[in-house]
Design a protein around this motif. Structure first.
Motif, PDB file in Angstrom:
ATOM      1  N   THR A 227      25.029  48.197  61.922  1.00  0.00           N
ATOM      2  CA  THR A 227      24.654  49.224  60.949  1.00  0.00           C
ATOM      3  C   THR A 227      25.294  50.560  61.313  1.00  0.00           C
ATOM      4  OG1 THR A 227      22.606  49.864  62.109  1.00  0.00           O
ATOM      5  CG2 THR A 227      22.471  48.050  60.519  1.00  0.00           C
ATOM      6  N   GLY A 228      25.356  51.451  60.338  1.00  0.00           N
ATOM      7  CA  GLY A 228      26.034  52.721  60.524  1.00  0.00           C
ATOM      8  C   GLY A 228      25.381  53.603  61.567  1.00  0.00           C
ATOM      9  N   LEU A 229      26.207  54.311  62.314  1.00  0.00           N
ATOM     10  CA  LEU A 229      25.748  55.256  63.334  1.00  0.00           C
ATOM     11  C   LEU A 229      25.887  56.679  62.801  1.00  0.00           C
ATOM     12  CD1 LEU A 229      27.539  53.719  66.456  1.00  0.00           C
ATOM     13  CD2 LEU A 229      25.065  53.743  66.076  1.00  0.00           C
ATOM     14  N   ARG A 230      24.832  57.473  62.961  1.00  0.00           N
ATOM     15  CA  ARG A 230      24.855  58.858  62.507  1.00  0.00           C
ATOM     16  C   ARG A 230      24.264  59.778  63.570  1.00  0.00           C
ATOM     17  NH1 ARG A 230      27.694  56.626  59.677  1.00  0.00           N
ATOM     18  NH2 ARG A 230      27.768  56.475  57.395  1.00  0.00           N
ATOM     19  N   ASP A 231      24.749  61.014  63.557  1.00  0.00           N
ATOM     20  CA  ASP A 231      24.225  62.055  64.431  1.00  0.00           C
ATOM     21  C   ASP A 231      23.133  62.774  63.646  1.00  0.00           C
ATOM     22  OD1 ASP A 231      23.766  64.377  65.958  1.00  0.00           O
ATOM     23  OD2 ASP A 231      25.840  64.428  66.670  1.00  0.00           O
ATOM     24  N   GLY A 261      25.136  69.563  65.425  1.00  0.00           N
ATOM     25  CA  GLY A 261      24.596  68.220  65.651  1.00  0.00           C
ATOM     26  C   GLY A 261      24.076  68.122  67.068  1.00  0.00           C
ATOM     27  N   THR A 262      23.610  66.939  67.426  1.00  0.00           N
ATOM     28  CA  THR A 262      23.050  66.757  68.768  1.00  0.00           C
ATOM     29  C   THR A 262      24.071  66.207  69.755  1.00  0.00           C
ATOM     30  OG1 THR A 262      22.315  64.501  68.322  1.00  0.00           O
ATOM     31  CG2 THR A 262      20.783  66.289  67.768  1.00  0.00           C
ATOM     32  N   GLY A 263      25.152  65.604  69.228  1.00  0.00           N
ATOM     33  CA  GLY A 263      26.102  64.946  70.107  1.00  0.00           C
ATOM     34  C   GLY A 263      25.718  63.515  70.435  1.00  0.00           C
ATOM     35  N   GLN A 264      24.628  63.031  69.830  1.00  0.00           N
ATOM     36  CA  GLN A 264      24.213  61.638  69.988  1.00  0.00           C
ATOM     37  C   GLN A 264      24.177  60.989  68.616  1.00  0.00           C
ATOM     38  OE1 GLN A 264      20.797  60.872  72.627  1.00  0.00           O
ATOM     39  NE2 GLN A 264      20.720  63.061  73.017  1.00  0.00           N
ATOM     40  N   ARG A 291      28.221  51.116  50.958  1.00  0.00           N
ATOM     41  CA  ARG A 291      28.417  52.069  49.871  1.00  0.00           C
ATOM     42  C   ARG A 291      29.773  52.746  50.013  1.00  0.00           C
ATOM     43  NH1 ARG A 291      23.000  55.594  50.559  1.00  0.00           N
ATOM     44  NH2 ARG A 291      23.949  55.695  52.636  1.00  0.00           N
ATOM     45  N   ASP A 292      30.391  53.035  48.877  1.00  0.00           N
ATOM     46  CA  ASP A 292      31.653  53.771  48.899  1.00  0.00           C
ATOM     47  C   ASP A 292      31.446  55.134  49.544  1.00  0.00           C
ATOM     48  OD1 ASP A 292      32.941  51.707  47.612  1.00  0.00           O
ATOM     49  OD2 ASP A 292      32.769  52.600  45.610  1.00  0.00           O
ATOM     50  N   GLY A 293      32.392  55.526  50.389  1.00  0.00           N
ATOM     51  CA  GLY A 293      32.345  56.848  51.002  1.00  0.00           C
ATOM     52  C   GLY A 293      31.643  56.882  52.346  1.00  0.00           C
ATOM     53  N   ASP A 294      30.957  55.792  52.723  1.00  0.00           N
ATOM     54  CA  ASP A 294      30.292  55.746  54.022  1.00  0.00           C
ATOM     55  C   ASP A 294      31.275  55.351  55.114  1.00  0.00           C
ATOM     56  OD1 ASP A 294      27.840  56.508  53.080  1.00  0.00           O
ATOM     57  OD2 ASP A 294      26.978  54.498  53.052  1.00  0.00           O
ATOM     58  N   VAL A 295      31.127  55.947  56.288  1.00  0.00           N
ATOM     59  CA  VAL A 295      31.934  55.562  57.438  1.00  0.00           C
ATOM     60  C   VAL A 295      31.037  54.855  58.439  1.00  0.00           C
ATOM     61  CG1 VAL A 295      33.532  57.481  57.107  1.00  0.00           C
ATOM     62  CG2 VAL A 295      31.580  57.778  58.644  1.00  0.00           C
ATOM     63  N   ALA A 296      31.660  54.139  59.382  1.00  0.00           N
ATOM     64  CA  ALA A 296      30.884  53.348  60.330  1.00  0.00           C
ATOM     65  C   ALA A 296      30.084  54.219  61.287  1.00  0.00           C
ATOM     66  CB  ALA A 296      31.822  52.431  61.119  1.00  0.00           C
ATOM     67  N   ALA A 297      30.699  55.312  61.741  1.00  0.00           N
ATOM     68  CA  ALA A 297      30.037  56.127  62.766  1.00  0.00           C
ATOM     69  C   ALA A 297      30.414  57.591  62.613  1.00  0.00           C
ATOM     70  CB  ALA A 297      30.431  55.635  64.160  1.00  0.00           C
ATOM     71  N   MET A 298      29.446  58.448  62.903  1.00  0.00           N
ATOM     72  CA  MET A 298      29.667  59.894  62.953  1.00  0.00           C
ATOM     73  C   MET A 298      28.959  60.428  64.187  1.00  0.00           C
ATOM     74  SD  MET A 298      29.075  61.027  58.962  1.00  0.00           S
ATOM     75  CE  MET A 298      30.102  62.487  59.020  1.00  0.00           C
ATOM     76  N   GLN A 299      29.605  61.373  64.846  1.00  0.00           N
ATOM     77  CA  GLN A 299      29.003  61.981  66.035  1.00  0.00           C
ATOM     78  C   GLN A 299      29.631  63.352  66.234  1.00  0.00           C
ATOM     79  OE1 GLN A 299      29.389  59.582  69.530  1.00  0.00           O
ATOM     80  NE2 GLN A 299      28.313  61.021  70.864  1.00  0.00           N
ATOM     81  N   ALA A 300      28.809  64.335  66.525  1.00  0.00           N
ATOM     82  CA  ALA A 300      29.277  65.713  66.636  1.00  0.00           C
ATOM     83  C   ALA A 300      29.655  66.060  68.065  1.00  0.00           C
ATOM     84  CB  ALA A 300      28.197  66.673  66.162  1.00  0.00           C
ATOM     85  N   ASP A 301      30.718  66.826  68.193  1.00  0.00           N
ATOM     86  CA  ASP A 301      30.964  67.603  69.395  1.00  0.00           C
ATOM     87  C   ASP A 301      30.513  69.019  69.056  1.00  0.00           C
ATOM     88  OD1 ASP A 301      31.940  69.216  71.418  1.00  0.00           O
ATOM     89  OD2 ASP A 301      33.852  68.175  71.603  1.00  0.00           O
ATOM     90  N   ALA A 302      29.359  69.413  69.545  1.00  0.00           N
ATOM     91  CA  ALA A 302      28.766  70.701  69.185  1.00  0.00           C
ATOM     92  C   ALA A 302      28.969  71.760  70.262  1.00  0.00           C
ATOM     93  CB  ALA A 302      27.280  70.522  68.904  1.00  0.00           C
ATOM     94  N   ARG A 303      29.936  71.562  71.151  1.00  0.00           N
ATOM     95  CA  ARG A 303      30.091  72.501  72.261  1.00  0.00           C
ATOM     96  C   ARG A 303      30.515  73.892  71.808  1.00  0.00           C
ATOM     97  NH1 ARG A 303      33.789  69.049  76.275  1.00  0.00           N
ATOM     98  NH2 ARG A 303      34.696  68.485  74.241  1.00  0.00           N
ATOM     99  N   ARG A 304      31.287  73.978  70.700  1.00  0.00           N
ATOM    100  CA  ARG A 304      31.676  75.303  70.218  1.00  0.00           C
ATOM    101  C   ARG A 304      30.434  76.091  69.784  1.00  0.00           C
ATOM    102  NH1 ARG A 304      36.057  76.145  65.430  1.00  0.00           N
ATOM    103  NH2 ARG A 304      37.480  75.555  67.120  1.00  0.00           N
ATOM    104  N   ALA A 305      29.526  75.449  69.076  1.00  0.00           N
ATOM    105  CA  ALA A 305      28.297  76.127  68.661  1.00  0.00           C
ATOM    106  C   ALA A 305      27.448  76.497  69.870  1.00  0.00           C
ATOM    107  CB  ALA A 305      27.499  75.246  67.708  1.00  0.00           C
ATOM    108  N   ASN A 306      27.393  75.600  70.852  1.00  0.00           N
ATOM    109  CA  ASN A 306      26.653  75.919  72.083  1.00  0.00           C
ATOM    110  C   ASN A 306      27.222  77.163  72.750  1.00  0.00           C
ATOM    111  OD1 ASN A 306      26.544  72.374  73.061  1.00  0.00           O
ATOM    112  ND2 ASN A 306      25.381  73.460  71.505  1.00  0.00           N
TER     113      ASN A 306
END
Length: 334
Positions: A227-231, A261-264, A291-306
């Motif tokens: 199943t799809g992975l999301r942050d 995002g959380t990075g997880q 569904r159209d437009g969905d990707v398998a996985a998303m994950q943030a690198d939020a270090r710039r915001a940190n």
């Protein structure tokens, strides 16, 4: 600071209002209530014990915006107003381009006439599209896979060009991932009209018996459980990111994107398990096509915001699920 919040009665907007009022900002909300209810602002007033100005209107209405700009004279704008469903955007592309692009143009034109030079834009991680690498950082190529994502990217470009045209303008682009959860009071939460577009409200409706089962769109992705992975990010953390961006914009110029995002990342099945733990109820699932437009996985690198905003997510998955369940049980009909 005087802050105009477009779409402020919505899910993320209402939580951001509480953070703004807690910090002593003077706030005016513009909302057409296409996907929100006016009584949300009454809840914000009660929770904050502070006054809040609200105006009913559409972000594409030039004369309405000019009047608000003249009367309120905002020093900054936080721009949430827009359509946001990936699937719907494919069947209603003209509507999405009208609201999300024309609305942003009309808002910027009104800001320019009023000499308001700072804007925080509610963008989306969908601007990245299929990942070339994970986690996404802000330098990742931008190739959105949906009409919704393309409207966000186009709006980002418009805002970037607007900021570049004068040296004292500032635009902050917040590319956030999947907001979930609710305010700890359980008086504010996600209240979608009709069929929810996001995972957590659907799970909650299954737990309360409104739905017989959760449809899982795609169980054959190249992920650990298919199943799809999301942050996922807690809405309170996301609201606080907007406050951090507002402080940043007060002393900066130009346009700058930030991942929020959380990075997880967690799979659909992991989210179901977390909600079963929070609610003590079994969540039946049914496998459905991707569904159209969905990707398998998303994950943030939020270090710039940190680093640059001084912001970091503090809520974990258990709190995301527990706060959603508290909201759902206290507000059966939103």
């Amino acid at each position: 600071m005087r802050v105009l919040v477009t779409g402020g009665a919505g899910y993320i907007g209402s939580h951001t209002l509480l953070e703004l009022l807690a910090q002593g900002h003077e706030v005016c909300v513009l909302d057409n209530y296409a996907n929100a209810a006016p009584d949300v602002l009454d809840r914000v007033r009660a929770l904050s014990n502070r006054p809040l100005r609200d105006e009913t209107g559409d972000v594409r209405d030039r004369s309405r915006l000019d009047k608000i700009m003249d009367d309120f004279a905002p020093e900054a704008v936080i721009h949430f107003a827009g359509l946001k469903a990936v699937g719907e955007s494919g069947t209603n592309p003209l509507g999405y381009y009208d609201v999300n692009i024309n609305g942003t143009l009309t808002l910027l034109q009104a800001m320019q006439r009023a000499d308001c030079k700072r804007i925080i834009f509610s963008s989306s991680a969908t601007v990245y599209g299929e990942p070339q690498y994970l986690p996404y950082d802000e330098a990742h190529p931008l190739n959105p896979m949906s009409v919704y994502g393309r409207t966000k990217l186009m709006a980002e470009q418009i805002l970037t060009d607007w900021a570049a045209a004068q040296p004292d303008r500032a635009t902050v682009l917040l590319r956030y991932f999947n907001p979930v959860g609710a305010h700890p009071s359980a008086d504010l939460g996600e209240d979608p009209r009709d069929t929810p577009n996001n995972l957590m409200p659907l799970i909650a409706q299954v737990a309360t018996g409104k739905r017989e089962a959760l449809q899982v769109y795609g169980d054959d992705y190249d992920t650990p459980d298919g199943t799809g992975l999301r942050d996922y990010i807690h809405v309170v953390d996301l609201a606080r990111a907007h406050l951090a961006a507002l402080s940043y914009a007060a002393t900066q110029s130009g346009a700058r994107p930030f991942n929020i995002g959380t990075g997880q990342n967690y799979s659909v099945r992991e989210m179901v398990q977390a909600f079963e733990k929070a609610s003590g109820r079994k969540i039946p699932t049914i496998n459905s096509p991707r569904r159209d437009g969905d990707v398998a996985a998303m994950q943030a690198d939020a270090r710039r915001a940190n680093r640059e905003l001084g912001w970091q997510a503090t809520h974990g998955l258990d709190d995301m699920a527990a706060s959603t369940w508290a909201w759902q049980t206290k507000n059966h009909n939103g």
